[in-house]
Design a protein around this motif. Structure first.
Motif, PDB file in Angstrom:
ATOM      1  N   HIS A 175       0.834  -1.203   0.000  1.00 58.55           N
ATOM      2  CA  HIS A 175       0.000   0.000   0.000  1.00 58.55           C
ATOM      3  C   HIS A 175       0.870   1.255   0.000  1.00 58.55           C
ATOM      4  N   ASN A 176       0.271   2.312  -0.544  1.00 56.94           N
ATOM      5  CA  ASN A 176       0.778   3.679  -0.415  1.00 56.94           C
ATOM      6  C   ASN A 176       2.264   3.823  -0.724  1.00 56.94           C
ATOM      7  N   LEU A 177       2.611   3.463  -1.940  1.00 55.56           N
ATOM      8  CA  LEU A 177       3.970   3.741  -2.385  1.00 55.56           C
ATOM      9  C   LEU A 177       4.069   5.233  -2.686  1.00 55.56           C
ATOM     10  N   LYS A 178       4.967   5.902  -1.950  1.00 59.76           N
ATOM     11  CA  LYS A 178       5.137   7.342  -2.104  1.00 59.76           C
ATOM     12  C   LYS A 178       6.529   7.642  -2.626  1.00 59.76           C
ATOM     13  N   ARG A 179       6.628   8.740  -3.348  1.00 61.70           N
ATOM     14  CA  ARG A 179       7.928   9.282  -3.729  1.00 61.70           C
ATOM     15  C   ARG A 179       7.903  10.771  -3.460  1.00 61.70           C
ATOM     16  N   ASN A 180       8.873  11.219  -2.676  1.00 59.57           N
ATOM     17  CA  ASN A 180       8.920  12.622  -2.253  1.00 59.57           C
ATOM     18  C   ASN A 180       7.586  13.066  -1.649  1.00 59.57           C
TER      19      ASN A 180
ATOM     20  N   VAL B  28      -1.602  -5.586 -14.972  1.00 60.34           N
ATOM     21  CA  VAL B  28      -0.388  -6.105 -15.592  1.00 60.34           C
ATOM     22  C   VAL B  28      -0.541  -7.623 -15.621  1.00 60.34           C
ATOM     23  N   ASP B  29      -0.507  -8.204 -16.810  1.00 53.66           N
ATOM     24  CA  ASP B  29      -0.880  -9.600 -16.974  1.00 53.66           C
ATOM     25  C   ASP B  29       0.241 -10.441 -17.563  1.00 53.66           C
ATOM     26  N   TYR B  30       0.317 -11.663 -17.061  1.00 60.27           N
ATOM     27  CA  TYR B  30       1.124 -12.703 -17.691  1.00 60.27           C
ATOM     28  C   TYR B  30       0.463 -13.113 -19.008  1.00 60.27           C
ATOM     29  N   LYS B  31      -0.848 -13.308 -18.955  1.00 52.36           N
ATOM     30  CA  LYS B  31      -1.632 -13.610 -20.148  1.00 52.36           C
ATOM     31  C   LYS B  31      -3.012 -12.997 -19.984  1.00 52.36           C
TER      32      LYS B  31
ATOM     33  N   LYS C 142      -3.712  -6.768 -10.437  1.00 49.82           N
ATOM     34  CA  LYS C 142      -4.391  -5.479 -10.519  1.00 49.82           C
ATOM     35  C   LYS C 142      -3.756  -4.531  -9.507  1.00 49.82           C
ATOM     36  N   LEU C 143      -3.576  -3.279  -9.916  1.00 47.51           N
ATOM     37  CA  LEU C 143      -3.031  -2.254  -9.039  1.00 47.51           C
ATOM     38  C   LEU C 143      -3.932  -1.027  -9.100  1.00 47.51           C
TER      39      LEU C 143
ATOM     40  N   LYS D 154       4.571  12.052  -2.200  1.00 49.94           N
ATOM     41  CA  LYS D 154       3.354  11.937  -3.006  1.00 49.94           C
ATOM     42  C   LYS D 154       2.994  10.472  -3.204  1.00 49.94           C
ATOM     43  N   VAL D 155       1.735  10.139  -2.908  1.00 51.50           N
ATOM     44  CA  VAL D 155       1.265   8.772  -3.117  1.00 51.50           C
ATOM     45  C   VAL D 155       1.143   8.514  -4.613  1.00 51.50           C
ATOM     46  N   LEU D 156       1.864   7.516  -5.100  1.00 50.88           N
ATOM     47  CA  LEU D 156       1.797   7.132  -6.496  1.00 50.88           C
ATOM     48  C   LEU D 156       0.996   5.854  -6.683  1.00 50.88           C
ATOM     49  N   LEU D 157       1.263   4.886  -5.823  1.00 55.48           N
ATOM     50  CA  LEU D 157       0.561   3.606  -5.869  1.00 55.48           C
ATOM     51  C   LEU D 157      -0.259   3.464  -4.597  1.00 55.48           C
ATOM     52  N   LYS D 158      -1.573   3.327  -4.756  1.00 61.80           N
ATOM     53  CA  LYS D 158      -2.435   3.196  -3.584  1.00 61.80           C
ATOM     54  C   LYS D 158      -2.517   1.762  -3.104  1.00 61.80           C
ATOM     55  N   GLN D 159      -2.616   0.836  -4.036  1.00 60.59           N
ATOM     56  CA  GLN D 159      -2.755  -0.563  -3.641  1.00 60.59           C
ATOM     57  C   GLN D 159      -2.306  -1.475  -4.777  1.00 60.59           C
ATOM     58  N   GLY D 160      -1.707  -2.574  -4.366  1.00 61.79           N
ATOM     59  CA  GLY D 160      -1.383  -3.596  -5.354  1.00 61.79           C
ATOM     60  C   GLY D 160       0.072  -3.956  -5.295  1.00 61.79           C
TER      61      GLY D 160
END
Length: 1016
Positions: A742-747, A964-967, A856-857, A749-755
């Motif tokens: 959860h909550n990948l931030k850079r400087n 993002v999918d394998y197939k 899913k992200l 700012k939240v960029l990725l909320k979940q996944g």
């Protein structure tokens, strides 16, 4: 018996069918060939007074009288369908009659429209024979002029002409009344897959012609230059007939005069020096027929002539001696606002667009269209299967599909429709086949139709798919014939082996929603076998009804949206064009699959290629070749050259003369040779520079990835149910219970909320319609569960490794995936993600096919700008990726969303090396993997797409959904046709998906440089 229920009454006082032509008073007027310059012409389109009734019997007394008071009547536009103008009920069905089947009887409640207007006859109509022409009226109708009954006709999509000379008054205003019946005995022959739309939907015309003039004209022009002209006049009197034939440069190649006092006159000229007509080279000659009586010019008839021969030889049919390939489309007349009322310009735009997309053939499904269509097909070059207005599809659901088709009592009803079509359109070189109709069973009446077609016009072939044994047809025609199936017969392989007649697929690849798939697989078979002479995609246009929502949004309604029951609902949304005329991704795929040039690489180091012409007649001299060598979208080298005059179906070797040794390869960067074949000069259908074919090859230029050792300090803290990770400019945390990031931030700012989170579900597409109950009701694939079995982490050498082991399955399922998520998180903020899935549990109970295998992200909704290196620009899937060329593409999230009329899964992009999503300051997320992945991105969850029935029901989430999918599973055409081929299916199989994920700033580093890196 009611007139409109008498199937053995074909008409009352309708004129005999005849060829389509105009008559002019002078040669100069004839050369313009416009209605305005004929002897006399008046278009009666416009606003008419209109009375809508529940049944004909409710008609007001003396409604046809010129003095009848219409002040309280409504107004309706002619041409037009009354349902699209607010009268009666909209109803769509593919199959059913909307009343009890009891031929020839129809409901007592028979919606009826009475049309009235007045007209004045101009002086140029004096001394002329005055003809009233109805180009299309659904379904049957009576006509009155000045209170006197003129006649009765039926056959909704056939023209009808009435001689009203004796009814017209020159001194006074004339009254015209038409009473139209929605249902008639003819309706039993008009059960096509389309909206039930009624009324006067094509032009109404008043025509003045010389009383002793030409009444019919038959032209036979063969590829060897033989020309035969049969003329039929109203009267047998002495006359001179001059035949002039001009080429495209207006040079006279024939000028002959015939003297005759007969009503029927035949002229023949063998071995003219001509260029044959074909769809690729639509050479047309201008014929003028000038008629003189007593030395005075009476009329001049202009007619375009194309010299073309079609014949069956062995297991193929030949056009001008060649076993051509039909790259076709099925086309209805359709407009999203006006129903079946379309203009000549709309038809022209259809044909231009088809030509731009390499389509060379049209089937007029399932009725004759207006006469301008055939003129345009002659002019632009289109092969045509001209189909009679015959379909009895509803009888399929009775015990006797052949109920009326095998009843001799209906013979006239069948043969009349065919004869009227042939007689009007017989002089068009574009028409190769007379089609007896569609989906009506078989029997006596079709056999009589075939005999009639051969008797009236032996120069063309007979088609009818319903003749399953090809007993009376010249070709073996099938629909939606499968490429593979455990039990279904016939398969294409059976036809290849057993058929002794030429074969075409008059319908295949149902273009409903996201799809169709398998186009290349069909086309490869067509090319491999001479007897397989192509097919026709179903169909050209989505038949959505344009509607404005309360908030002003435009959307399109379909069957069932008007309370119409029974309805086949969105089965009418099945076109290569969306209702707003936007080409679908499927149309781009079709263009690529049927492109006229096939390119093979002989030596990619030096640029030596072989080109194969897929044309049947034209040479490749019309093209320029443009090429570029690119790395991550940047052009390294480029060039252009003219193509040589490679004859049709022949090959040639080309040399681009580049030298790869002069290029220094960048680390971890794929290089591609891109080829574009573009028109050298302007054509009727496209300007110079228009691209008709492409090719792409990955070049043998490789350099190892740039090794990167992340630096910095990583801090990891576990508190309660969270694992918190912090680096110099990034942070994130895991939910240790759910095992999710959860909550990948850079400087900050939240960029990725979940996944990322494993998923095997995607929103159903239209081509899932036959299996959706199984996917949801048996396997519950839309109800996913993830059970965390283990969550472990360890920090080693300043790298955090997080391992999450889960069991993933669906409601009530005893089969499952054992999944292993692994995250390697570095101080730089780089996250190396992998997911391994192993099938487990009672695997025999698992579905044979899964919608997807991927993750899913959820992302910050400000990351609207998408850059990627992969297949694009349109969506692509495993069985629909030929048009998806590898390249660097830029788009907004909304631009990567295909806005299908019925919301569904869309927007997949295969073979993606890297992907970035950034905000307006170029801050965002970067994903990459050298083994490539699939991705799709949108503002909607799969549940949103699944639940919405129309586009206006979609409401954007406050985050961006990235898959993002394998197939991802193939598309197929299973809404009506071949399901996903086995080789393209996503199966219940072991898989590994991996990618690098990091926050980044485009101000600091570009994506193509990030893509060069490999984290150590």
């Amino acid at each position: 018996m009611k007139v409109w229920e008498n199937h053995q009454l074909d008409h009352i006082d309708r004129l005999a069918p005849r060829a389509s032509f105009n008559s002019y008073p002078t040669r100069q007027a004839a050369s313009l060939n416009e209605n305005k310059y004929t002897h006399a012409y008046q278009c009666l389109n416009g606003n008419w007074k209109f009375c809508f009734l529940e049944a004909p019997e409710y008609s007001p007394e003396n409604f046809f009288s010129p003095n009848f008071d219409t002040s309280d009547w409504k107004t309706i536009t002619v041409p037009g369908n009354w349902q699209t103008q607010g009268f009666g009920k909209m109803h769509y069905s593919d199959l059913w009659y909307n009343f009890p089947i009891d031929p020839p009887y129809v409901p007592t409640k028979n919606p009826t429209g009475i049309y009235k207007r007045t007209f004045n006859v101009t002086p140029n109509f004096e001394a002329q024979r005055i003809i009233l022409r109805f180009n299309g009226v659904d379904s049957a109708y009576h006509v009155w002029v000045n209170g006197k009954e003129v006649g009765y006709s039926k056959g909704a999509r056939n023209e009808a002409e009435f001689d009203i000379t004796e009814f017209v008054e020159f001194e006074h205003q004339n009254d015209l009344t038409v009473r139209v019946y929605q249902w008639s005995d003819g309706t039993y022959l008009e059960d096509q897959d389309m909206w039930w739309l009624s009324g006067i939907f094509r032009d109404v015309e008043l025509i003045g012609v010389p009383p002793t003039g030409l009444s019919d004209l038959t032209i036979t022009a063969e590829a060897d230059g033989h020309l035969a002209i049969k003329t039929k006049f109203e009267q047998a009197i002495s006359r001179e007939i001059r035949f002039e034939l001009l080429d495209k440069d207006q040079q006279i190649i024939l000028d002959q005069t015939v003297l005759s006092d007969n009503a029927d006159v035949t002229f023949e000229q063998p071995h003219l020096d001509i260029d044959p007509w074909s769809a690729e080279l639509p050479n047309l000659y201008q014929l003028f027929i000038s008629v003189y009586e007593d030395g005075k010019l009476i009329e001049v008839i202009p007619q375009k002539v194309g010299f073309r021969t079609i014949a069956v030889v062995g297991e193929t049919f030949l056009v001008n001696g060649v076993a051509i390939k039909l790259k076709g489309i099925n086309r209805h007349d359709y407009n999203p606002k006006n129903g079946r009322t379309v203009t000549k310009e709309e038809i022209r735009q259809d044909i231009i667009l088809m030509k731009q997309f390499n389509i060379n053939a049209i089937r007029t499904s399932h009725y004759p269209t207006q006469r301008a269509f055939y003129d345009l097909c002659d002019e632009y070059g289109m092969y045509v299967i001209a189909e009679a207005d015959v379909e009895c599809h509803g009888f399929e659901l009775t015990d006797n599909y052949n109920w009326i088709s095998d009843d001799p009592g209906w013979e006239l009803a069948y043969t009349s429709r065919l004869l009227r079509m042939i007689m009007r359109d017989k002089n068009h070189p574009s028409i190769l086949f007379w089609s007896l109709g569609n989906e009506s069973g078989f029997g006596h009446n079709f056999k009589k139709m075939a005999l009639l077609a051969k008797e009236v016009d032996p120069t063309r072939l007979v088609h009818y798919e319903g003749d399953f044994e090809a007993e009376v047809t010249d070709v073996y025609s099938t629909m939606y014939t499968w490429l593979e199936h455990p039990t279904k017969q016939p398969l294409m392989q059976d036809i290849i082996k057993n058929s002794t007649k030429p074969h075409i697929l008059c319908e295949y690849a149902h273009a409903m929603g996201n799809g169709p798939g398998n186009l290349k697989d069909y086309q490869d078979l067509f090319y491999a076998h001479d007897k397989l002479q192509g097919g026709f995609i179903w169909e050209w246009f989505d038949h959505g009804i344009q509607t404005t929502a309360p908030d002003g949004q435009t959307y399109y309604r379909y069957g069932g949206d008007f309370g119409d029951d029974p309805s086949n609902r969105d089965f009418c949304i099945d076109g290569m064009l969306m209702p707003d005329r936007t080409p679908s991704p499927g149309l781009y795929e079709y263009k690529k699959v049927i492109e006229p040039i096939h390119t093979s690489a002989l030596d990619l180091k030096t640029g030596k290629l072989e080109v194969l012409s897929r044309y049947d007649f034209a040479s490749l001299a019309q093209f320029d070749l443009h090429y570029s060598i690119t790395a991550c979208g940047k052009v390294i080298a480029s060039g252009a050259q003219e193509l040589p005059a490679v004859p049709a179906r022949k090959t040639a070797v080309l040399d681009l003369n580049y030298d790869l040794t002069k290029i220094t390869a960048k680390p971890n960067t794929p290089y591609y040779l891109n080829i574009s074949y573009r028109l050298k000069q302007d054509t009727l259908f496209a300007p110079a520079g228009h691209e008709l074919a492409t090719a792409q090859f990955k070049l043998p230029l490789e350099e190892a990835a740039l090794k990167v050792m992340p630096t910095g300090k990583l801090t990891v803290v576990e508190e309660s149910t969270r694992l918190i990770i912090t680096g110099a400019d990034f942070s994130c945390h895991f939910d240790t219970v759910l095992g999710s990031l959860h909550n990948l931030k850079r400087n900050g700012k939240v960029l990725l909320k979940q996944g990322p989170q494993f998923t095997l579900w995607r929103a159903p597409i239209s081509n899932d319609m036959e299996i959706i109950d199984e996917l949801k009701g048996k396997y519950f694939l839309h109800l996913e569960h993830e059970i965390v079995r283990n969550f472990d982490w360890q920090l080693t050498d300043n790298c955090l490794q997080v391992d999450v082991k889960t069991l993933n399955s669906t409601t009530n399922s005893a089969w499952h995936y054992k999944c292993h998520y692994r995250y390697l998180i570095y101080p730089s903020g780089d996250i190396m993600f992998s997911l391994k899935g192993l099938p487990g549990g009672k695997t025999a109970l698992a579905p044979e096919m899964l919608p997807r295998l991927g993750v899913k992200l959820r992302l910050n909704n400000e990351l609207e700008a998408v850059n990627y290196f992969g297949r694009g620009p349109n969506e692509n899937y495993s069985d629909s990726k030929e048009a998806g060329l590898m390249g660097l593409y830029h788009a907004k999230v909304d631009e990567l969303f295909t806005n299908y009329v019925v919301p569904q899964a869309n927007g997949n992009h295969m073979d993606t090396y890297w992907l970035s999503l950034t905000d307006d300051r170029r801050e965002g997320l970067f994903f990459s993997d050298p083994t490539t992945f699939n991705f799709s991105v949108s503002h909607y969850e799969d549940t949103d797409l699944d639940n919405a029935k129309h586009t206006i029901e979609l409401k954007k989430r406050d985050y961006i959904v990235l898959n993002v999918d394998y197939k991802q599973n193939a598309l197929g055409s299973y809404s009506c046709g071949q399901w996903q081929l086995d080789k393209y299916r996503t199966k219940f199989e072991p898989f590994t998906l991996s990618f690098r994920l990091c926050g980044f700033s485009g101000v600091e580093v570009s994506e193509d440089v990030l893509a060069m890196e490999e984290i150590e």
